[in-house]
Design a protein around this motif. Structure first.
Motif, PDB file in Angstrom:
ATOM      1  N   VAL A 236      -2.011   3.125 -20.368  1.00  0.00           N
ATOM      2  CA  VAL A 236      -0.856   2.829 -19.514  1.00  0.00           C
ATOM      3  C   VAL A 236      -1.549   2.226 -18.109  1.00  0.00           C
ATOM      4  CG1 VAL A 236       1.032   4.005 -18.228  1.00  0.00           C
ATOM      5  CG2 VAL A 236       0.142   4.923 -20.547  1.00  0.00           C
ATOM      6  N   ALA A 237      -1.058   1.321 -17.477  1.00  0.00           N
ATOM      7  CA  ALA A 237      -1.248   0.891 -16.295  1.00  0.00           C
ATOM      8  C   ALA A 237      -0.021   1.020 -15.283  1.00  0.00           C
ATOM      9  CB  ALA A 237      -1.540  -0.436 -16.241  1.00  0.00           C
ATOM     10  N   VAL A 238      -0.278   1.718 -14.373  1.00  0.00           N
ATOM     11  CA  VAL A 238       0.847   2.005 -13.256  1.00  0.00           C
ATOM     12  C   VAL A 238       0.781   1.136 -12.238  1.00  0.00           C
ATOM     13  CG1 VAL A 238       2.031   3.864 -11.874  1.00  0.00           C
ATOM     14  CG2 VAL A 238       0.918   4.432 -13.895  1.00  0.00           C
ATOM     15  N   MET A 239       1.963   0.343 -11.981  1.00  0.00           N
ATOM     16  CA  MET A 239       1.943  -0.603 -10.976  1.00  0.00           C
ATOM     17  C   MET A 239       2.729  -0.203  -9.713  1.00  0.00           C
ATOM     18  SD  MET A 239       1.826  -4.588 -12.702  1.00  0.00           S
ATOM     19  CE  MET A 239       1.202  -5.426 -11.160  1.00  0.00           C
ATOM     20  N   TYR A 240       2.147  -0.830  -8.427  1.00  0.00           N
ATOM     21  CA  TYR A 240       3.199  -0.408  -7.385  1.00  0.00           C
ATOM     22  C   TYR A 240       2.778  -1.718  -6.437  1.00  0.00           C
ATOM     23  CZ  TYR A 240       5.606   1.491  -3.370  1.00  0.00           C
ATOM     24  OH  TYR A 240       6.332   1.828  -2.367  1.00  0.00           O
ATOM     25  N   ALA A 241       3.587  -2.241  -5.951  1.00  0.00           N
ATOM     26  CA  ALA A 241       3.392  -3.310  -4.909  1.00  0.00           C
ATOM     27  C   ALA A 241       2.709  -4.355  -5.185  1.00  0.00           C
ATOM     28  CB  ALA A 241       2.965  -2.748  -3.334  1.00  0.00           C
ATOM     29  N   PRO A 287      10.641   0.766  -2.097  1.00  0.00           N
ATOM     30  CA  PRO A 287       9.498  -0.053  -2.278  1.00  0.00           C
ATOM     31  C   PRO A 287       9.147  -1.001  -1.086  1.00  0.00           C
ATOM     32  CG  PRO A 287      10.695  -0.155  -4.331  1.00  0.00           C
ATOM     33  CD  PRO A 287      11.475   0.416  -3.279  1.00  0.00           C
ATOM     34  N   PRO A 288       7.994  -1.727  -0.691  1.00  0.00           N
ATOM     35  CA  PRO A 288       7.852  -2.407   0.373  1.00  0.00           C
ATOM     36  C   PRO A 288       8.413  -3.791   0.527  1.00  0.00           C
ATOM     37  CG  PRO A 288       5.780  -2.168  -0.590  1.00  0.00           C
ATOM     38  CD  PRO A 288       6.899  -1.514  -1.436  1.00  0.00           C
ATOM     39  N   ASN A 289       8.400  -4.479   1.616  1.00  0.00           N
ATOM     40  CA  ASN A 289       8.708  -5.788   1.727  1.00  0.00           C
ATOM     41  C   ASN A 289       7.468  -6.652   1.342  1.00  0.00           C
ATOM     42  OD1 ASN A 289       9.351  -8.535   2.303  1.00  0.00           O
ATOM     43  ND2 ASN A 289      10.187  -8.205   4.242  1.00  0.00           N
ATOM     44  N   MET A 290       7.508  -7.274   0.349  1.00  0.00           N
ATOM     45  CA  MET A 290       6.397  -8.030  -0.447  1.00  0.00           C
ATOM     46  C   MET A 290       5.837  -9.201   0.368  1.00  0.00           C
ATOM     47  SD  MET A 290       5.111  -6.146  -2.871  1.00  0.00           S
ATOM     48  CE  MET A 290       4.028  -6.850  -3.760  1.00  0.00           C
ATOM     49  N   VAL A 291       6.862  -9.596   1.077  1.00  0.00           N
ATOM     50  CA  VAL A 291       6.553 -10.839   2.203  1.00  0.00           C
ATOM     51  C   VAL A 291       5.694 -10.198   3.200  1.00  0.00           C
ATOM     52  CG1 VAL A 291       7.599 -12.594   3.725  1.00  0.00           C
ATOM     53  CG2 VAL A 291       8.566 -12.080   1.680  1.00  0.00           C
ATOM     54  N   ALA A 295       0.253  -2.283   6.841  1.00  0.00           N
ATOM     55  CA  ALA A 295      -1.009  -2.256   6.993  1.00  0.00           C
ATOM     56  C   ALA A 295      -1.690  -0.971   6.083  1.00  0.00           C
ATOM     57  CB  ALA A 295      -1.527  -2.152   8.238  1.00  0.00           C
ATOM     58  N   GLY A 296      -2.660  -1.041   5.294  1.00  0.00           N
ATOM     59  CA  GLY A 296      -3.331   0.030   4.470  1.00  0.00           C
ATOM     60  C   GLY A 296      -2.644   0.022   3.069  1.00  0.00           C
ATOM     61  N   ASP A 297      -2.337   1.214   2.667  1.00  0.00           N
ATOM     62  CA  ASP A 297      -1.623   1.452   1.218  1.00  0.00           C
ATOM     63  C   ASP A 297      -0.236   1.310   1.486  1.00  0.00           C
ATOM     64  OD1 ASP A 297      -0.895   2.360  -1.316  1.00  0.00           O
ATOM     65  OD2 ASP A 297      -1.838   4.095  -1.067  1.00  0.00           O
ATOM     66  N   PRO A 298       0.303   0.249   0.537  1.00  0.00           N
ATOM     67  CA  PRO A 298       1.874   0.140   0.656  1.00  0.00           C
ATOM     68  C   PRO A 298       2.707   1.354   0.373  1.00  0.00           C
ATOM     69  CG  PRO A 298       0.696  -1.771  -0.478  1.00  0.00           C
ATOM     70  CD  PRO A 298      -0.233  -0.644  -0.249  1.00  0.00           C
ATOM     71  N   PHE A 299       2.090   2.187  -0.616  1.00  0.00           N
ATOM     72  CA  PHE A 299       2.815   3.294  -0.858  1.00  0.00           C
ATOM     73  C   PHE A 299       2.516   4.546   0.384  1.00  0.00           C
ATOM     74  CE2 PHE A 299       3.270   7.443  -3.322  1.00  0.00           C
ATOM     75  CZ  PHE A 299       4.547   7.121  -3.873  1.00  0.00           C
ATOM     76  N   ALA A 300       1.923   4.508   1.249  1.00  0.00           N
ATOM     77  CA  ALA A 300       1.726   5.469   2.305  1.00  0.00           C
ATOM     78  C   ALA A 300       3.037   5.914   2.889  1.00  0.00           C
ATOM     79  CB  ALA A 300       0.719   4.893   3.387  1.00  0.00           C
ATOM     80  N   LEU A 307      -2.988  10.547   3.571  1.00  0.00           N
ATOM     81  CA  LEU A 307      -4.094  10.599   4.850  1.00  0.00           C
ATOM     82  C   LEU A 307      -4.004   9.541   5.940  1.00  0.00           C
ATOM     83  CD1 LEU A 307      -7.087  11.201   2.253  1.00  0.00           C
ATOM     84  CD2 LEU A 307      -5.237  12.970   3.175  1.00  0.00           C
ATOM     85  N   GLU A 308      -4.461   9.733   6.956  1.00  0.00           N
ATOM     86  CA  GLU A 308      -4.814   8.799   8.064  1.00  0.00           C
ATOM     87  C   GLU A 308      -5.124   7.422   7.749  1.00  0.00           C
ATOM     88  OE1 GLU A 308      -6.555   8.507  12.461  1.00  0.00           O
ATOM     89  OE2 GLU A 308      -6.785  10.449  11.594  1.00  0.00           O
ATOM     90  N   ALA A 309      -6.186   7.517   6.523  1.00  0.00           N
ATOM     91  CA  ALA A 309      -6.776   6.288   6.354  1.00  0.00           C
ATOM     92  C   ALA A 309      -5.622   5.171   5.579  1.00  0.00           C
ATOM     93  CB  ALA A 309      -8.001   6.398   5.288  1.00  0.00           C
ATOM     94  N   ASP A 310      -4.880   5.981   4.750  1.00  0.00           N
ATOM     95  CA  ASP A 310      -3.776   5.116   4.008  1.00  0.00           C
ATOM     96  C   ASP A 310      -2.978   4.173   5.056  1.00  0.00           C
ATOM     97  OD1 ASP A 310      -3.838   6.156   1.187  1.00  0.00           O
ATOM     98  OD2 ASP A 310      -3.521   8.222   1.857  1.00  0.00           O
ATOM     99  N   PHE A 311      -2.902   4.728   6.211  1.00  0.00           N
ATOM    100  CA  PHE A 311      -1.995   3.792   6.828  1.00  0.00           C
ATOM    101  C   PHE A 311      -2.934   2.726   7.813  1.00  0.00           C
ATOM    102  CE2 PHE A 311       0.277   7.741   6.633  1.00  0.00           C
ATOM    103  CZ  PHE A 311       1.436   7.224   6.705  1.00  0.00           C
ATOM    104  N   LYS A 312      -4.211   2.632   7.333  1.00  0.00           N
ATOM    105  CA  LYS A 312      -5.087   1.677   8.149  1.00  0.00           C
ATOM    106  C   LYS A 312      -5.724   0.781   7.069  1.00  0.00           C
ATOM    107  CE  LYS A 312      -6.388   4.858  11.720  1.00  0.00           C
ATOM    108  NZ  LYS A 312      -7.368   5.655  12.362  1.00  0.00           N
ATOM    109  N   VAL A 313      -6.440   1.340   5.880  1.00  0.00           N
ATOM    110  CA  VAL A 313      -6.918   0.591   4.755  1.00  0.00           C
ATOM    111  C   VAL A 313      -6.441   0.805   3.580  1.00  0.00           C
ATOM    112  CG1 VAL A 313      -9.423  -0.107   3.777  1.00  0.00           C
ATOM    113  CG2 VAL A 313      -9.058   0.633   6.367  1.00  0.00           C
ATOM    114  N   GLU A 314      -6.225  -0.406   2.825  1.00  0.00           N
ATOM    115  CA  GLU A 314      -5.890   0.061   1.391  1.00  0.00           C
ATOM    116  C   GLU A 314      -6.915   0.334   0.565  1.00  0.00           C
ATOM    117  OE1 GLU A 314      -2.832  -2.260  -1.832  1.00  0.00           O
ATOM    118  OE2 GLU A 314      -4.104  -3.461  -0.265  1.00  0.00           O
ATOM    119  N   PRO A 315      -6.587   1.550  -0.186  1.00  0.00           N
ATOM    120  CA  PRO A 315      -7.755   2.019  -0.940  1.00  0.00           C
ATOM    121  C   PRO A 315      -8.436   1.459  -1.860  1.00  0.00           C
ATOM    122  CG  PRO A 315      -5.677   3.185  -1.692  1.00  0.00           C
ATOM    123  CD  PRO A 315      -5.492   2.083  -0.433  1.00  0.00           C
ATOM    124  N   PRO A 316      -9.694   1.385  -2.230  1.00  0.00           N
ATOM    125  CA  PRO A 316     -10.403   0.805  -3.437  1.00  0.00           C
ATOM    126  C   PRO A 316      -9.836   1.578  -4.606  1.00  0.00           C
ATOM    127  CG  PRO A 316     -11.994   2.283  -2.350  1.00  0.00           C
ATOM    128  CD  PRO A 316     -10.645   2.374  -1.564  1.00  0.00           C
TER     129      PRO A 316
END
Length: 359
Positions: A236-241, A287-291, A295-300, A307-316
């Motif tokens: 299974v692969a779960v997709m988001y944004a 869901p976010p606007n794909m245009v 910043a950060g994780d689109p699911f945040a 976490l605070e990091a989710d709003f700054k950097v997309e996680p690896p």
């Protein structure tokens, strides 16, 4: 040893629109193995269909494949191993050498896949005559066999019917027969049961599973229905944004989910063992606007565990096991320990006890 059929690496697809560039698929990595089933799951607009249409070479005039590779591995008629980089093939080469004969697709609405002006027999035989170079007589005999294989009674009679003379379930069976007519290695099913009622849905899923076991093809399912995933998938692969946020075996995803989005999807599944007086869980927000991705994780913005990091950097993407990966900062060793919601843990324990989650 498991043999790979398809290897997708860093696939990135965008669309030019009047509002800006839509980043539909962002760095997708996927593997499909011979004889196995991969399910790609996520909300509408997550990039599932765009990903598999790139595999088929189905592109629109405003679409751009910005990066990545799709490597198709197969056995030639002489028995030697061959590889093709699908993104380097022209649309004409894809139509002539790949589509139908090696990779076939079943779309969600059979009426859009069938020509209303041609009878079923003609639509079934034309691909075999063109690609397999069969005579009309041989193609017709194989078409009857295929209709029998997909469970259509009186196949000789049905060959003369037009699509409007068949029920929705029968039309979908015909589409599956057409997809299988040129002996493909890979069958892509894009929500093949969406337009059908529940009893027919179950029959179509069983049909595809039975055919897969008989002839050993690899299958990719596109769906938003985790109930379908539990019935048919190996992986299974779960997709988001436009991104894979979690992937693993069906047991990894259903019994040990690690991404908050996967937690939300599993929590929102109807469950007959739950208290009927409780409201079904819904993932907050949209869901976010794909245009214009945040910043950060689109699911945040929808993630209560962000976490605070989710709003700054997309996680690896973090590796959990040999088969299990997830893209969430919660898996970083510096992150606080966050457990899945108790209600979901109880639901998973119930599934494990019943043994009905992933078979």
């Amino acid at each position: 040893m498991r043999e790979k059929s398809l290897t997708i690496r860093d696939l990135t697809v965008s669309f030019r629109t009047s509002n800006g560039t839509v980043n539909a698929v962002r760095g997708v990595d996927l593997d499909l193995y011979k004889g196995e089933t991969l399910a790609i799951v996520g909300e509408s607009g997550s990039g599932k269909s765009v990903t598999v249409k790139a595999v088929m070479g189905i592109t629109s005039s405003n679409q751009s494949i910005d990066a990545g590779s799709i490597l198709y591995e197969y056995e030639s008629h002489g028995g030697t191993k061959e590889q093709k980089e699908l993104l380097k093939l022209s649309r004409k080469e894809m139509r002539q050498h790949i589509n139908g004969t090696h990779i076939a697709m079943v779309f969600q609405d059979p009426m859009t896949s069938l020509d209303p002006t041609m009878n079923i027999g003609t639509q079934l035989t034309e691909g075999m005559i063109h690609h397999l170079h069969l005579t009309k007589r041989a193609a017709r005999a194989r078409a009857v066999e295929l209709l029998e294989m997909v469970g259509i009674t009186e196949p000789e009679k049905r060959m003369k019917n037009y699509p409007h003379q068949l029920s929705g379930g029968m039309r979908q069976r015909v589409v599956i027969a057409i997809a299988l007519s040129c002996n493909p290695d890979i069958l892509i099913c894009d929500e093949p049961t969406t337009a059908l009622d529940v009893t027919i849905q179950a029959k179509i899923l069983e049909l595809i599973k039975d055919i897969q076991q008989r002839i050993g093809i690899s299958v990719i399912y596109i769906t938003h229905d985790l109930g379908v995933v539990a019935k048919v998938a190996d992986y299974v692969a779960v997709m988001y944004a436009g991104r894979i946020v979690e992937k693993g075996t069906v047991e990894d995803i259903f019994y040990d989910p690690r991404h908050p989005y996967t937690w939300g999807l599993l929590s929102s599944m109807p469950d007959i063992s739950s208290d009927s007086s409780q409201r079904l869980y819904t993932i907050p927000g949209s869901p976010p606007n794909m245009v214009n991705l945040p910043a950060g994780d689109p699911f945040a913005p929808r993630n209560q565990f962000a976490l605070e990091a989710d709003f700054k950097v997309e996680p690896p993407t973090f590796q959990i096991s040999q088969t299990h990966y997830a893209a969430t900062w919660l898996l970083d060793k510096r992150a606080p320990k966050v457990e899945m919601p108790d209600s979901l843990r109880q639901r998973i324990n119930t599934m494990k006890g019943a043994g009905d989650g992933c078979e």
